[in-house]
Write an enzyme that holds these catalytic residues in place. Structure first.
Site, mmCIF file in Angstrom:
data_model
loop_
_atom_site.group_PDB
_atom_site.id
_atom_site.type_symbol
_atom_site.label_atom_id
_atom_site.label_comp_id
_atom_site.label_asym_id
_atom_site.label_seq_id
_atom_site.Cartn_x
_atom_site.Cartn_y
_atom_site.Cartn_z
ATOM 1 N N THR B 41 0.849 -1.186 0.000
ATOM 2 C CA THR B 41 0.000 0.000 0.000
ATOM 3 C C THR B 41 0.885 1.236 0.000
ATOM 4 O O THR B 41 2.074 1.177 0.308
ATOM 5 C CB THR B 41 -0.879 0.140 1.274
ATOM 6 O OG1 THR B 41 -0.015 0.372 2.387
ATOM 7 C CG2 THR B 41 -1.730 -1.060 1.524
ATOM 8 N N ASP B 167 -1.293 7.580 16.693
ATOM 9 C CA ASP B 167 -2.021 7.553 15.425
ATOM 10 C C ASP B 167 -2.920 6.324 15.378
ATOM 11 O O ASP B 167 -2.872 5.528 14.445
ATOM 12 C CB ASP B 167 -1.020 7.542 14.259
ATOM 13 C CG ASP B 167 -1.691 7.646 12.892
ATOM 14 O OD1 ASP B 167 -2.871 8.033 12.828
ATOM 15 O OD2 ASP B 167 -1.034 7.326 11.884
HETATM 16 N N1 LIG Z 1 4.132 -5.646 9.352
HETATM 17 C C1 LIG Z 1 3.142 -5.596 8.486
HETATM 18 N N2 LIG Z 1 2.590 -6.717 8.001
HETATM 19 C C2 LIG Z 1 1.565 -6.666 7.105
HETATM 20 N N3 LIG Z 1 1.038 -5.549 6.629
HETATM 21 C C3 LIG Z 1 1.536 -4.368 7.053
HETATM 22 C C4 LIG Z 1 2.613 -4.337 8.006
HETATM 23 N N4 LIG Z 1 2.920 -3.061 8.242
HETATM 24 C C5 LIG Z 1 2.077 -2.320 7.479
HETATM 25 N N5 LIG Z 1 1.224 -3.089 6.775
HETATM 26 C C6 LIG Z 1 0.160 -2.608 5.858
HETATM 27 O O1 LIG Z 1 0.555 -1.365 5.288
HETATM 28 C C7 LIG Z 1 -0.299 -0.306 5.689
HETATM 29 C C8 LIG Z 1 0.504 0.968 5.950
HETATM 30 O O2 LIG Z 1 1.513 0.717 6.921
HETATM 31 P P1 LIG Z 1 1.821 1.762 8.073
HETATM 32 O O3 LIG Z 1 0.568 2.073 8.797
HETATM 33 O O4 LIG Z 1 2.959 1.268 8.885
HETATM 34 O O5 LIG Z 1 2.320 2.980 7.179
HETATM 35 P P2 LIG Z 1 1.824 4.493 7.185
HETATM 36 O O6 LIG Z 1 0.389 4.574 7.531
HETATM 37 O O7 LIG Z 1 2.291 5.125 5.952
HETATM 38 O O8 LIG Z 1 2.649 4.901 8.418
HETATM 39 P P3 LIG Z 1 3.376 6.231 8.827
HETATM 40 O O9 LIG Z 1 2.283 7.179 9.102
HETATM 41 O O10 LIG Z 1 4.188 5.859 10.036
HETATM 42 O O11 LIG Z 1 4.229 6.544 7.658
HETATM 43 C C9 LIG Z 1 -1.016 -0.833 6.919
HETATM 44 O O12 LIG Z 1 -2.260 -0.209 7.118
HETATM 45 C C10 LIG Z 1 -1.120 -2.318 6.610
HETATM 46 O O13 LIG Z 1 -2.197 -2.567 5.737
HETATM 47 MG MG LIG Z 2 -0.856 3.643 8.937
#
Ligand SMILES: Nc1ncnc2c1ncn2[C@@H]1O[C@H](COP(=O)(O)OP(=O)(O)OP(=O)(O)O)[C@@H](O)[C@H]1O
Ligand SMILES: [Mg+2]
Lengths: 357, 281
Positions: B41, B167
């Site tokens: 994603t 968050d």
């Molecule tokens: N360890 C993991 N295993 C499987 N899917 C994951 C994992 N980490 C993240 N994801 C998927 O990716 C998506 C985005 O990850 P994450 O929330 O860490 O990033 P972000 O929202 O961009 O975070 P940040 O705001 O810290 O940059 C999550 O909602 C989930 O669907």
């Molecule tokens: Mg996230």
């Protein structure tokens, strides 16, 4: 259908007439046509904000003149007007009341139905109409509001908002601290000064999920402002890493870069969360070009785009109230005269949005 | 009469095609390149990929925070570094304390990447959406209540060990279990269904907290209460149909550790502040 809109929730009084040209079953099928859009702003002296009482006096002094002029300019007859829309809230009590009173008087005088409109929904609907953004994440930023909103199931839902003061309020009070003039409005003057700033001064960056906090920035700015005064001996004045004196311009620049980065970040978080690629910026602060530019860069990275309007529609106006009111009127909602009150607190998600799928 | 409104968006390239994601928007820092990575994603800040790490059977997630072009470079570097470090530190701490989070396998805060254990399953967001759309299984409502209870306890556990997430949304809460059909591992899931084995249900999965970039180490009730407030609002806005379930999250939270009741009382103040804040146009 034609509506007259009256807005006066803060220091601007706005009167406008709008036409929804083609409305089978009350639903507009063509873009609205703006027949007139007038505004007058109450400007308080530099170093002070606008007080409710003085603002209400200002609105009372202008409302009749502006209505007459707006109707004349629109070239419509009173008979052609379908309804009178006014801001029900949120906003400052006394100014809201002064304009609601004018709306009620007109309603009785002309025998027209009233529509009470949520100010925030007015901004959103006007923004959508002007930009043709179909289902954007909305950043609503003004003197009194900071919200990240997305539509779902008949309501504009608030995903994020400020945990303390609004961004516009933060900028205005910051400007007051630095004795930046209020004319035409503090945010505009801060924006002009920021263009000449070069050094980024560290300010608290307050993001919690999709919520923000600006009170820390304001507190820091108050302290910093005392350290740049040219009445201080040179060695006590604030300097950048390379030893240059920090100026008022640098502080404006730092404020904008920090506060707007926070706004873009929470918007991006909401876009990621709801899976949208469109973003619409509305409200007075939305007319800031640096904010629009930053938002555009973010949206581009997500393969999407930003929609914004100019100050005619971003800044409080009567047209947006007329437009949102007429949308609701078109769905058959009628407000009994006894209920035509106003309220300082009126959350965006309280409104039932019957005019969208 | 004025002419009809001009629907020109500001600052948008007219030719941006909103519906395609063909050309990559970013390049990755070494040692990574796009060939071995499958995009998962585009999160709020991070680009998230699945790949293998060290051995070809270790499924991992690569979370890369690219520079943000909208942000002043100084501020951008400061934030990316601070968040990556906060995330790594908190993940390690949580793991040590037995809170369910993905393991950290590697990272580079100058370049902005972290490698995390891959959590098989889905986000609570996806599970609730699926549930609301009627992918309900027998005992569906009961199972969702139980899931909400586990969410409350997971957040309680996190707070108990002295971490505030910063968050909390349903996208940042995962449920370990078989991936939903549209996600990874879907084929396997379908097969099991076909064989009508007692199907391992994602609703029964354990809660794994992710995305700690805004986390702080704190035991203050105010910060804990804001954490819950952020989750409550994200929940209400994202899942209008499931809004009533949130009270189960709070109920379970309230029983999960010693200071929890105080936090719930504080939450009422935080809510009131939100509602009462004068909202001027
Ligand atoms: N360890 C993991 N295993 C499987 N899917 C994951 C994992 N980490 C993240 N994801 C998927 O990716 C998506 C985005 O990850 P994450 O929330 O860490 O990033 P972000 O929202 O961009 O975070 P940040 O705001 O810290 O940059 C999550 O909602 C989930 O669907
Ligand atoms: Mg996230």
């Amino acid at each position: 259908m034609i509506a007259l809109g009256l807005e006066g929730s803060a220091n601007k009084i706005g009167i406008g007439l709008i036409l929804h040209p083609d409305t089978p079953n009350g639903t507009p099928t063509k873009p609205p046509v703006i027949l007139s859009n007038l505004r007058h702003t109450y400007i308080s002296p530099a170093g002070s904000g606008f007080l409710p009482k003085d603002t209400a006096l200002h609105h009372r002094a202008w409302v009749v003149r502006l209505i007459k002029q707006a109707v004349r300019q629109a070239k419509v007859k009173v008979e052609d007007i379908d309804c009178i829309c006014y801001t029900k809230g949120p906003g400052m009590g006394a100014p809201l009341q002064s304009v609601a009173l004018a709306a009620r008087t007109l309603s009785l005088l002309w025998g027209k139905p009233l529509v009470g409109v949520n100010h925030c929904v007015g901004h959103i609907e006007m923004g959508r109409a002007i930009t043709a953004a179909s289902n954007p994440v909305v950043l609503y930023v003004s003197g009194g509001n900071t919200q990240v909103i997305a539509y779902s199931a008949q309501r504009y839902r608030i995903f994020g908002e400020t945990l303390d003061i609004a961004i516009g309020n933060c900028i205005d009070r910051f400007a007051r601290t630095l004795l930046i003039p209020n004319d035409p409005f503090p945010g505009y003057n801060v924006e002009q000064l920021a263009k000449k700033g070069k050094h980024l001064v560290d300010l608290p960056y307050g993001v919690k999920g999709m919520d923000t906090s600006f009170s820390g920035i304001l507190a820091a700015a108050d302290i910093l402002a005392t350290k740049i005064s040219d009445t201080l001996p040179e060695e006590e004045r604030l300097k950048s890493e390379d030893g240059e004196l920090i100026t008022k311009e640098d502080l404006c620049f730092s404020l904008q870069e920090t506060a707007y980065a926070m706004l873009v970040e929470i918007t991006e978080r909401a876009m990621a969360h709801v899976g949208s690629r469109q973003v619409l910026v509305v409200g007075g602060v939305g007319s800031n070009l640096r904010l629009q530019e930053m938002m555009g860069l973010m949206a581009r990275d997500r393969g999407g785009m930003v929609f914004a309007t100019d100050e005619r529609f971003c800044i409080d106006n009567g047209i947006m109230i007329a437009h949102a009111g007429l949308l609701e009127y078109g769905t058959g909602v009628r407000m009994p005269f006894e209920e035509s009150t106003c309220t300082q607190r009126f959350r965006t998600d309280e409104v039932f949005v019957g005019w969208r799928d | 009469m004025s002419p009809p409104l001009d629907p020109t968006p500001v600052d948008a390239d007219a030719d941006v095609d909103v519906d395609t994601d063909t050309a990559p928007l970013h390049t990755l820092p070494p040692p990574f390149n796009l060939s071995a990575l499958t995009p998962l994603t585009q999160g709020a800040e991070a680009l998230v990929y699945t790949t293998t790490f060290l051995t070809s059977s270790t499924h991992v997630v690569l979370k890369y925070r690219p520079p943000k072009p909208y942000r002043h470079p100084t501020l951008d570097k400061r934030l990316t570094k601070a968040r990556l470090l906060a995330e790594a530190r908190v993940l390690v701490k949580c793991r040590r304390e037995g809170v369910q989070v993905p393991a950290v396998l590697g990272g580079d805060w100058e370049e902005g990447w972290l490698v995390l254990e891959f959590v098989e399953g889905g986000t609570v967001r996806g599970v609730l959406d699926g549930w609301a759309e009627g992918v309900r299984i027998m005992g569906g409502e009961e199972k969702v209540w139980a899931l909400m209870g586990r969410v409350g306890r997971a957040v309680g556990r996190l707070h108990e060990v002295g971490v505030v997430h910063g968050d909390l949304t349903t996208s940042n809460l995962m449920v370990r279990g078989p991936s939903p059909p549209e996600g990874r591992g879907g084929g396997e899931h379908m097969q099991r269904q076909a064989q009508s084995d007692p199907e391992p249900d994602i609703l029964d999965g354990e809660i794994v907290l992710i995305d700690f970039g805004l986390a702080t180490q704190s035991v203050h009730e105010e910060e804990r209460a804001v954490d819950l407030y952020v989750l409550e609002r994200a929940f209400a806005a994202t899942h209008p149909a499931a809004e009533h379930l949130f009270k189960e999250v709070l109920r379970a939270y309230g029983e999960s550790f010693k200071g929890a009741k105080v936090v719930l009382r504080r939450l009422e103040d935080v809510r009131l502040r939100g509602r009462k804040r004068s909202m001027l146009g």
